[in-house]
Design an enzyme around this catalytic site. Sequence first.
Site, PDB file in Angstrom:
ATOM      1  CG  ASN A   9      19.434  73.300  28.372  1.00 28.90           C
ATOM      2  OD1 ASN A   9      18.846  72.752  29.296  1.00 28.90           O
ATOM      3  ND2 ASN A   9      18.956  73.324  27.129  1.00 28.90           N
ATOM      4  CE  LYS A  11      20.230  70.149  25.449  1.00 25.51           C
ATOM      5  NZ  LYS A  11      20.206  69.924  24.033  1.00 25.51           N
ATOM      6  CG  HIS A  97      16.009  74.537  23.959  1.00 24.59           C
ATOM      7  ND1 HIS A  97      15.989  73.388  23.204  1.00 24.59           N
ATOM      8  CD2 HIS A  97      17.306  74.762  24.275  1.00 24.59           C
ATOM      9  CE1 HIS A  97      17.223  72.933  23.083  1.00 24.59           C
ATOM     10  NE2 HIS A  97      18.047  73.746  23.725  1.00 24.59           N
ATOM     11  CD  GLU A  99      16.726  69.749  23.135  1.00 21.38           C
ATOM     12  OE1 GLU A  99      16.543  69.842  24.363  1.00 21.38           O
ATOM     13  OE2 GLU A  99      17.852  69.603  22.629  1.00 21.38           O
ATOM     14  CD  GLU A 169      20.486  76.979  22.080  1.00 16.38           C
ATOM     15  OE1 GLU A 169      21.467  76.745  22.784  1.00 16.38           O
ATOM     16  OE2 GLU A 169      19.423  76.351  22.172  1.00 16.38           O
ATOM     17  N   GLY A 175      23.373  69.490  19.730  1.00 18.83           N
ATOM     18  CA  GLY A 175      23.600  68.082  20.057  1.00 18.83           C
ATOM     19  C   GLY A 175      24.114  67.260  18.893  1.00 18.83           C
ATOM     20  CB  SER A 215      27.955  71.262  18.695  1.00 18.43           C
ATOM     21  OG  SER A 215      26.911  70.317  18.514  1.00 18.43           O
TER      22      SER A 215
HETATM   23  C1  PEP Z   1      21.246  73.358  23.816  1.00 14.94           C
HETATM   24  O1  PEP Z   1      20.472  72.413  23.798  1.00 14.94           O
HETATM   25  O2  PEP Z   1      20.873  74.474  24.246  1.00 14.94           O
HETATM   26  C2  PEP Z   1      22.593  73.132  23.316  1.00 14.94           C
HETATM   27  C3  PEP Z   1      23.295  74.166  22.972  1.00 14.94           C
HETATM   28  O3  PEP Z   1      22.998  71.821  23.239  1.00 14.94           O
HETATM   29  P1  PEP Z   1      24.447  71.284  22.782  1.00 14.94           P
HETATM   30  O4  PEP Z   1      25.493  72.204  23.384  1.00 14.94           O
HETATM   31  O5  PEP Z   1      24.530  69.901  23.338  1.00 14.94           O
HETATM   32  O6  PEP Z   1      24.474  71.326  21.298  1.00 14.94           O
END
Ligand code: PEP
Length: 254
Positions: A9, A11, A97, A99, A169, A175, A215
Amino acid sequence: MRKKIVAGNWKMNKTFSQAEDLLFSIADRLQKDRPEDVTVVVFPPALYLELAKDVSTDNDFSFGAQNINEHESGAYTGEISAAMVQSIGAEYVILGHSERRQYFGENDNVIAEKIKLALSHELTPVYCCGEALEERENGHHFSVVESQINDALFGLEEDDFKRIVIAYEPVWAIGTGRTATPEQAQEMHAFIRNCVAAKFGKQAADMVSILYGGSCNAANAAELFANADVDGGLIGGASLKPDDFVAIVNSFPK
Ligand code: PEP
């Protein structure tokens, strides 16, 4: 057998030329080093979906959109429809997601509409769910995830359900550099699979790929992917680094 999937992803990152470099770098590395049984999906910004299609000529990877609108078409300035995403050859779309929930006010009712629309346009939704830090600290993480699964997915038919990917997630891991432990990931993935089994039966539950996101990186992917119910990862930050992303693709147990 359910699919092993590593999805990136991106973003809201990368200019056109940077996106081009990243796509070619990923394709190049995948051609040299890649287990055949892992499906790789990239989710660039929508502007670059056609570029992703052009670069992926040897089917090194699939591609998808980071979002679609919940309406079929019409006066929704700035939005992108499921039909548009389908018409460009994309196969996947990320929905739910955290976000989108946090910054764009999406709730599970809207997300459920989007999931139905995605399925009707032959797009595979990657449905994201996961608890906030406070919810985990209060011991509510299972009930939060259960209600997200319930509200967004359980209005579907059993057959639809077999075409869905779920991404667990935890919001506190996205992040932040703070990853769920392999035990926490396995425990939640098994819980999600049990929820699906209770509603749609064991066969549907065994078919659905459940990805971990938050992460996940080249250093911790192997210990996460070693768990029975972790079928791969949805990768944010590390998907912008081609060496790391392809190392994650190669992190499944041999
Ligand atoms: C995400 O936003 O789907 C995600 C997993 O981000 P990150 O790997 O940066 O934590």
